[in-house]
Design a protein around this motif. Structure first.
Motif, mmCIF file in Angstrom:
data_model
loop_
_atom_site.group_PDB
_atom_site.id
_atom_site.type_symbol
_atom_site.label_atom_id
_atom_site.label_comp_id
_atom_site.label_asym_id
_atom_site.label_seq_id
_atom_site.Cartn_x
_atom_site.Cartn_y
_atom_site.Cartn_z
ATOM 1 N N PHE A 70 -27.247 11.462 25.708
ATOM 2 C CA PHE A 70 -27.454 12.133 24.421
ATOM 3 C C PHE A 70 -28.487 13.244 24.585
ATOM 4 N N ARG A 71 -29.591 12.934 25.249
ATOM 5 C CA ARG A 71 -30.655 13.932 25.453
ATOM 6 C C ARG A 71 -30.147 15.095 26.312
ATOM 7 N N VAL A 129 -19.583 3.717 20.146
ATOM 8 C CA VAL A 129 -18.942 4.924 20.669
ATOM 9 C C VAL A 129 -18.526 4.795 22.129
ATOM 10 N N GLY A 130 -18.821 3.653 22.767
ATOM 11 C CA GLY A 130 -18.284 3.406 24.094
ATOM 12 C C GLY A 130 -19.251 3.426 25.253
ATOM 13 N N PHE A 131 -20.530 3.578 24.995
ATOM 14 C CA PHE A 131 -21.496 3.532 26.086
ATOM 15 C C PHE A 131 -21.804 2.080 26.431
ATOM 16 N N GLY A 132 -22.112 1.824 27.697
ATOM 17 C CA GLY A 132 -22.349 0.459 28.165
ATOM 18 C C GLY A 132 -23.779 -0.004 28.030
ATOM 19 N N ARG A 136 -17.558 13.893 23.881
ATOM 20 C CA ARG A 136 -16.801 13.386 22.718
ATOM 21 C C ARG A 136 -17.519 12.192 22.106
ATOM 22 N N ARG A 137 -18.001 11.276 22.955
ATOM 23 C CA ARG A 137 -18.732 10.108 22.458
ATOM 24 C C ARG A 137 -20.034 10.518 21.773
ATOM 25 N N VAL A 138 -20.731 11.485 22.343
ATOM 26 C CA VAL A 138 -21.989 11.951 21.748
ATOM 27 C C VAL A 138 -21.723 12.631 20.408
#
Length: 119
Positions: free
Chosen positions: A86-87, A74-77, A51-53
């Motif tokens: 992502f990859r 988007v919420g990644f740390g 969902r974030r990606v």
């Protein structure tokens, strides 16, 4: 399960953990993970990452913001975790995706459906 998934869809950028999501679904943590996976075909963590990606893909296509800014929005740390995830999901790095993505003259809903990463 739908309540928990809806909560992830609404608050994808917030730090969400399994105990909080299990409380939303009114089940134990272990049961939540099992039933979520059986219902939606992936773990809650993977669903949230995807969902974030998806949101990051949209921002990379439609804005000129830096990859780092998008990562945190988007919420990644960390940018490293964002790039690796992502990859894994999209098949190329965020920068490569941005270079290749062209905003065609089609409605956003079609572009999002066409480019949605598979589970």
């Amino acid at each position: 399960m739908l309540r928990a998934r809806d909560a992830m869809d609404r608050a994808y950028a917030q730090p969400l953990d399994v105990p909080a999501l299990a409380r939303i679904a009114h089940v134990s943590e272990a049961h939540f993970i099992r039933v979520f996976r059986a219902t939606f075909g992936e773990t809650p963590h993977r669903y949230l990452q995807r969902r974030r990606v998806e949101r990051a893909m949209s921002l990379l296509r439609d804005t000129d913001r830096s990859v780092t800014d998008i990562c945190f929005e988007v919420g990644f740390g960390s940018p490293g975790t964002f790039s690796r995830t992502f990859r894994d999901i999209v098949g190329r790095s965020p920068r490569a995706y941005r270079k290749e993505a062209t905003a065609a003259g089609v409605p956003t809903c079609f572009a999002m459906a066409w480019t949605r990463p598979s589970a």
